[in-house]
Design a protein around this motif. Structure first.
Motif, PDB file in Angstrom:
ATOM      1  N   LYS A  68      19.812 -16.980 -15.491  1.00 38.69           N
ATOM      2  CA  LYS A  68      19.406 -17.590 -14.223  1.00 38.69           C
ATOM      3  C   LYS A  68      17.913 -17.385 -13.941  1.00 38.69           C
ATOM      4  CE  LYS A  68      21.854 -19.056 -11.532  1.00 38.69           C
ATOM      5  NZ  LYS A  68      22.049 -20.468 -11.270  1.00 38.69           N
ATOM      6  N   LEU A  69      17.433 -16.194 -14.194  1.00 36.97           N
ATOM      7  CA  LEU A  69      16.051 -15.861 -13.859  1.00 36.97           C
ATOM      8  C   LEU A  69      15.493 -14.918 -14.917  1.00 36.97           C
ATOM      9  CD1 LEU A  69      13.908 -15.831 -11.347  1.00 36.97           C
ATOM     10  CD2 LEU A  69      14.794 -13.523 -11.091  1.00 36.97           C
ATOM     11  N   ILE A  70      14.307 -15.235 -15.403  1.00 42.06           N
ATOM     12  CA  ILE A  70      13.650 -14.398 -16.399  1.00 42.06           C
ATOM     13  C   ILE A  70      12.281 -14.021 -15.849  1.00 42.06           C
ATOM     14  CG2 ILE A  70      12.939 -14.210 -18.823  1.00 42.06           C
ATOM     15  CD1 ILE A  70      15.916 -14.965 -18.436  1.00 42.06           C
ATOM     16  N   GLY A  71      12.016 -12.731 -15.741  1.00 46.96           N
ATOM     17  CA  GLY A  71      10.721 -12.268 -15.247  1.00 46.96           C
ATOM     18  C   GLY A  71       9.590 -12.625 -16.195  1.00 46.96           C
ATOM     19  N   THR A  72       8.390 -12.668 -15.675  1.00 50.10           N
ATOM     20  CA  THR A  72       7.240 -13.116 -16.467  1.00 50.10           C
ATOM     21  C   THR A  72       6.986 -12.250 -17.698  1.00 50.10           C
ATOM     22  OG1 THR A  72       5.761 -11.885 -14.988  1.00 50.10           O
ATOM     23  CG2 THR A  72       6.078 -14.239 -14.536  1.00 50.10           C
ATOM     24  N   ARG A  73       7.157 -10.952 -17.592  1.00 51.90           N
ATOM     25  CA  ARG A  73       6.959 -10.077 -18.773  1.00 51.90           C
ATOM     26  C   ARG A  73       8.064 -10.305 -19.796  1.00 51.90           C
ATOM     27  NH1 ARG A  73       2.608  -8.494 -20.433  1.00 51.90           N
ATOM     28  NH2 ARG A  73       3.471  -6.635 -21.331  1.00 51.90           N
TER      29      ARG A  73
END
Length: 167
Positions: A64-69
């Motif tokens: 659903k959501l992947i952080g930038t790092r």
């Protein structure tokens, strides 16, 4: 993935902070819900976060959501994609579908040490901590994970000797 038995063994300050946050948010329940998680309370951890939805019959994992790092580390943004559609060729030794099934079955966090091979051939260890979330208090329907490739020198000293071995 080399699994850690407890959070106390995990050589990542970020993972230990996320564990404390998750534990506080469950407030005596088996696990918190997604609505209990307030991003503004963990703002500095957000770049390292991965949020997934678990689907049953058939069992599938949707990112659903992947952080930038995490996007940088993977070399792609896989938000909105299913795990079984992806080929994490840089990863080795980790059974991601099996890991998500363990979380779904046990309703407990999973902590581990994984390895990634970058395009220049460098192999780097990273810590992953995965935490179950449930909207009904029983069924794991989401998972909140943190990946930490930025271990400080003291944390690297705590890694098992097998990490230094060549594949």
């Amino acid at each position: 993935m080399e699994r850690y038995r407890s959070i106390d063994e995990v050589p990542s300050t970020r993972a230990r902070r996320m564990h404390k946050y998750w534990t506080d948010k469950k407030a005596g329940r088996p696990m918190p819900s997604r609505t209990d998680i307030e991003p503004s309370e963990i703002k500095d951890l957000l770049p390292h976060i991965i949020l997934t939805r678990l689907e049953y019959e058939p069992f599938r994992v949707l990112y659903k959501l992947i952080g930038t790092r995490a996007v940088e580390n993977a070399g792609m943004d896989y938000s909105g994609r299913y795990l079984d559609e992806l080929d994490f060729v840089s990863e080795f030794g980790t059974d991601w579908p099996g890991t998500y099934r363990i979380i779904a079955a046990t309703r407990e966090p999973v902590f581990g040490l994984c390895r990634i091979r970058f395009t220049d051939g460098v192999i780097k260890p990273y810590v992953v901590a995965m935490f179950p979330l449930s909207s009904d208090g029983r069924t794991v329907d989401q998972c909140l994970a943190i990946e930490d490739l930025e271990l400080d020198l003291l944390e690297v000293d705590r890694l098992p000797p097998s990490v230094g071995k060549k594949e």
